[in-house]
Scaffold this active site. Structure first.
Site, PDB file in Angstrom:
ATOM      1  N   GLY A 116     -50.968 -26.088 -24.886  1.00  0.00           N
ATOM      2  CA  GLY A 116     -49.687 -26.712 -24.516  1.00  0.00           C
ATOM      3  C   GLY A 116     -49.439 -26.916 -23.042  1.00  0.00           C
ATOM      4  N   CYS A 124     -53.093 -28.849 -34.994  1.00  0.00           N
ATOM      5  CA  CYS A 124     -52.403 -28.528 -33.747  1.00  0.00           C
ATOM      6  C   CYS A 124     -51.597 -29.758 -33.350  1.00  0.00           C
ATOM      7  CB  CYS A 124     -53.428 -28.196 -32.673  1.00  0.00           C
ATOM      8  SG  CYS A 124     -52.701 -28.036 -31.051  1.00  0.00           S
ATOM      9  N   ASN A 125     -50.311 -29.579 -33.162  1.00  0.00           N
ATOM     10  CA  ASN A 125     -49.457 -30.713 -32.784  1.00  0.00           C
ATOM     11  C   ASN A 125     -49.839 -31.239 -31.409  1.00  0.00           C
ATOM     12  OD1 ASN A 125     -47.042 -30.840 -34.874  1.00  0.00           O
ATOM     13  ND2 ASN A 125     -47.633 -28.718 -34.605  1.00  0.00           N
ATOM     14  N   THR A 126     -50.079 -30.313 -30.476  1.00  0.00           N
ATOM     15  CA  THR A 126     -50.407 -30.707 -29.106  1.00  0.00           C
ATOM     16  C   THR A 126     -51.662 -31.586 -29.092  1.00  0.00           C
ATOM     17  OG1 THR A 126     -49.532 -28.558 -28.434  1.00  0.00           O
ATOM     18  CG2 THR A 126     -50.796 -29.769 -26.783  1.00  0.00           C
ATOM     19  N   CYS A 148     -44.983 -26.974 -33.559  1.00  0.00           N
ATOM     20  CA  CYS A 148     -46.174 -26.218 -33.137  1.00  0.00           C
ATOM     21  C   CYS A 148     -46.623 -25.439 -34.361  1.00  0.00           C
ATOM     22  CB  CYS A 148     -45.808 -25.275 -31.992  1.00  0.00           C
ATOM     23  SG  CYS A 148     -47.081 -24.056 -31.615  1.00  0.00           S
ATOM     24  N   THR A 149     -47.903 -25.531 -34.680  1.00  0.00           N
ATOM     25  CA  THR A 149     -48.367 -24.901 -35.932  1.00  0.00           C
ATOM     26  C   THR A 149     -48.223 -23.378 -35.885  1.00  0.00           C
ATOM     27  OG1 THR A 149     -50.633 -25.051 -35.082  1.00  0.00           O
ATOM     28  CG2 THR A 149     -49.931 -26.753 -36.637  1.00  0.00           C
TER      29      THR A 149
HETATM   30  N1  DGL Z   1     -50.644 -24.559 -32.263  1.00  0.00           N
HETATM   31  C1  DGL Z   1     -50.520 -25.468 -31.154  1.00  0.00           C
HETATM   32  C2  DGL Z   1     -49.650 -26.689 -31.571  1.00  0.00           C
HETATM   33  O1  DGL Z   1     -49.406 -26.939 -32.743  1.00  0.00           O
HETATM   34  C3  DGL Z   1     -49.904 -24.903 -29.899  1.00  0.00           C
HETATM   35  C4  DGL Z   1     -50.364 -23.671 -29.245  1.00  0.00           C
HETATM   36  C5  DGL Z   1     -50.969 -23.904 -27.871  1.00  0.00           C
HETATM   37  O2  DGL Z   1     -50.276 -24.241 -26.892  1.00  0.00           O
HETATM   38  O3  DGL Z   1     -52.181 -23.753 -27.780  1.00  0.00           O
HETATM   39  O4  DGL Z   1     -49.230 -27.434 -30.714  1.00  0.00           O
END
Ligand code: DGL
Length: 235
Positions: free
Chosen positions: A49, A79-81, A186-187
């Site tokens: 992120g 992962c959304n990011t 965010c997952t």
């Molecule tokens: N799980 C990641 C997402 O869905 C975010 C965590 C990170 O910043 O690495 O964005």
């Protein structure tokens, strides 16, 4: 339906992607079948992120190529990011590798009934404005957004005290801005979906991890299996 011998490659920066793995397992077990999943938690690069688009594109390319080398025949970006940062390179990667790549941020349900939505996610996701733009159905739809990277960090490190503390802050903001829905952008947050639900019983929890798992089981997987059992005739 099982995955027809397909290995499904899934990655995230850490534990967050397990929310999609768990949802996929639950949904596939309901139909009495098993999926062959190769999950890669890229903890060396956690957190995603705070990285730049260029850094993330490089990481995404590397992770997808490694999963394909390990036998994956379709990919889920859990992962959304990474879904948002790499959105311009996925079509090319799909062509180059001849595999479908499903991204968690694509599964967003735009037909929501909420008027005041709070979007929470990593710095990258919030600054991209991706979810805010997608969720704004009418000029009346109000959106507030907050970066909650420390919550992802607390979940990654299984720090229960910090998780509870950050959840109280989320609740405070929800009340302050009188939101009727929160989007878990965010997952990592999806991993504690139940905690959000019990903390905010009157608020709609929008969870792209669950939407992704449903989309994969109901649409993507049947398509892959159909295409595989009826390959294009060689010209
Ligand atoms: N799980 C990641 C997402 O869905 C975010 C965590 C990170 O910043 O690495 O964005």
């Amino acid at each position: 339906m099982d995955s027809g011998g397909f290995k499904i490659g899934i990655f995230d920066s850490g534990k967050g992607g397990l929310s999609i793995v768990q949802a996929l397992k639950k949904l596939s077990q309901q139909s009495g079948n098993e999926l062959d999943i190769d999950f890669f938690a890229d903890t060396n690069h956690f957190p995603y992120g705070t990285k730049t688009k260029e850094e993330l594109e490089q990481i995404i390319r590397h992770n997808i190529h490694s999963l394909v080398q390990r036998g994956a025949r379709c990919i889920i970006v859990a992962c959304n990011t990474a879904s948002i940062a790499g959105r311009h390179i996925y079509p090319k990667l799909e062509q180059e590798l001849k595999i479908p790549i499903l991204r968690v941020a694509e599964s967003i349900n735009k037909n929501h009934q909420s008027n005041r939505i709070m979007v929470i996610g990593t710095n990258f996701t919030i600054l991209s404005s991706y979810y805010q733009d997608k969720l704004k159905k009418t000029p009346e739809t109000a959106l507030v957004s907050f970066s909650f990277l420390p919550l992802a960090d607390a979940i990654e490190n299984e720090d229960q005290d910090a998780i509870e503390k950050h959840l109280q802050t989320v609740k405070k903001y929800i009340e302050e801005y009188t939101c009727d829905a929160v989007l878990l952008g965010c997952t990592h947050y999806s991993l504690i979906h139940e905690k959000f639900r019990s903390l905010l019983p009157a608020v709609t929890i929008m969870d792209p991890s669950w939407e992704t798992a449903r989309l994969f089981i109901n649409q993507v997987l049947p398509q892959i299996i159909a295409t595989d059992s009826h390959p294009e005739p060689a010209s």
